[in-house]
Design an enzyme around this catalytic site. Sequence first.
Site, mmCIF file in Angstrom:
data_model
loop_
_atom_site.group_PDB
_atom_site.id
_atom_site.type_symbol
_atom_site.label_atom_id
_atom_site.label_comp_id
_atom_site.label_asym_id
_atom_site.label_seq_id
_atom_site.Cartn_x
_atom_site.Cartn_y
_atom_site.Cartn_z
ATOM 1 N N GLU A 1 0.823 -1.220 0.000
ATOM 2 C CA GLU A 1 0.000 0.000 0.000
ATOM 3 C C GLU A 1 0.857 1.270 0.000
ATOM 4 O OE1 GLU A 1 -2.106 -0.549 3.688
ATOM 5 O OE2 GLU A 1 -3.472 -2.014 2.850
ATOM 6 N N PRO A 2 1.701 1.459 -0.988
ATOM 7 C CA PRO A 2 2.563 2.640 -0.975
ATOM 8 C C PRO A 2 1.808 3.911 -1.357
ATOM 9 C CG PRO A 2 2.867 1.456 -3.010
ATOM 10 C CD PRO A 2 1.885 0.648 -2.201
ATOM 11 N N ARG B 1 1.796 20.158 6.308
ATOM 12 C CA ARG B 1 2.836 19.299 6.897
ATOM 13 C C ARG B 1 3.844 20.048 7.774
ATOM 14 N NH1 ARG B 1 6.031 16.411 4.689
ATOM 15 N NH2 ARG B 1 5.662 14.544 5.949
ATOM 16 N N CYS C 1 -4.029 33.698 9.938
ATOM 17 C CA CYS C 1 -3.890 34.331 11.252
ATOM 18 C C CYS C 1 -3.477 33.345 12.328
ATOM 19 C CB CYS C 1 -5.217 34.975 11.627
ATOM 20 S SG CYS C 1 -5.798 36.003 10.305
ATOM 21 N N TYR D 1 0.203 13.936 0.547
ATOM 22 C CA TYR D 1 -0.290 14.587 1.765
ATOM 23 C C TYR D 1 -0.160 16.121 1.664
ATOM 24 C CZ TYR D 1 0.274 9.725 3.052
ATOM 25 O OH TYR D 1 0.211 8.351 3.054
#
Length: 413
Positions: free
Chosen positions: A274-275, A313, A342, A371
């Site tokens: 499942e890469p 990230r 903000c 991601y």
Amino acid sequence: MNNFIYKDQELYADDVSIRELAEQYGTPLYVYSKNHLKTQFEELTNAMAEVDPLICYSVKANSNASVIKTFLELGSGLDIVSGGELFRALRAGADPQKIVYAGVGKTEEEIKYALKENILFFTVESEAEAKRISDCASELDLTGRIAFRINPDVDPKTHKYISTGKKENKFGLDIERTITAYETASSLPNIEIAGIHMHIGSQLLSAKPFEEALTKVKELCVELKDKYPTFKHIDIGGGIGIQYKPEQEALSPKVYAEHVIPILKTLDLKVVMEPGRNLAGNAGILVSTVQYVKDNPFKKFIVIDAAMNDLIRPALYQAHHEILPIAENSETVFGDLVGPICESGDFLAADRDLPAVKQGDLLAAMSAGAYGFTMSSNYNSRPRPAEVMVDNDKAFIICERETFEDIIRKETL
Ligand code: LLP
């Protein structure tokens, strides 16, 4: 191999100028290289050829329809984690018999949807979930194929938020409970035991924890295979780490394969992988435009039009993304690269040497293909960026920039 390179001091994705894309589609803008997606898939396929795995691309890394379709065209299956991802997978034309479904909190509605579509198997995180799958399957007069997700309690030595195979994590069944869990599940009326699953974490730069985890479940697999004739799959999850910093060494599929293949070969089970990040991470960048360069007595801030809502990230995991100027320039300034949101956590880079830029210049946050867009939001009512896919010398808009209207579409007054 990176598909984002300078030509005549301008950054290109394959044969397409990033500046031209920014002019045409505006910023912030995600740009992906189709060639990179393909090369990564082929590299992993070749490295693992001896066990001929079913590679199920992990849709959560980048779920754009064109990205999914690129992998489907290469023969990939898909790893999904929600009803929404199943919908995306089917819409992109996936074969349900190449879909595996993970996640700790599957609802009845999601389970029924996947049962009706006849996916390959569910990776199951508790006995209660197996019971729910059986109940849903009985109602529909179907059979649910399952693989328990085992938590082997190994330390993947990655960021604690993306470590999933330690005993304190919410994921999977502790290994001591495996045999009884399978016994319970096999006594349920509408369940077929399809195999076993593990996913110990993400962004692993060493292959050792994978080997350690497999070593821990090896004997169990032999026992389970003996007991259940339908036990045919070992799903080894994702997690192969990529290079984010120039001085960092990625975990190459070849090294990964050298550690896992010897064990997998002894098991004689169909290998599923499942890469996500390994396939998509370095296939994408986030392009932004400098709005202001601002000094205070302590430091310099480069304010861009991309923010934590576009790429979370750095804010969430203190993750490092290389920042490159679109016009090549070796001059640097020390400071923070920040967005307009903000929050003081709104940065793409903090306390680092950054390209010396001025208002109007273009910058790229590298390694943003996994991601990145999938974790974006509308915080501060910011429309999400457009996405473009480059295929050699051509570029295609694969998701239009959101408008203000899109943001409020579902709201009522
Ligand atoms: N399989 C399962 C069951 C997973 O939970 C994941 C990722 C994968 C496969 C794919 O893992 P990969 O090959 O991409 O490492 N948002 C974080 C990463 C979270 C990973 C969640 N699960 C980040 O930006 O670093």
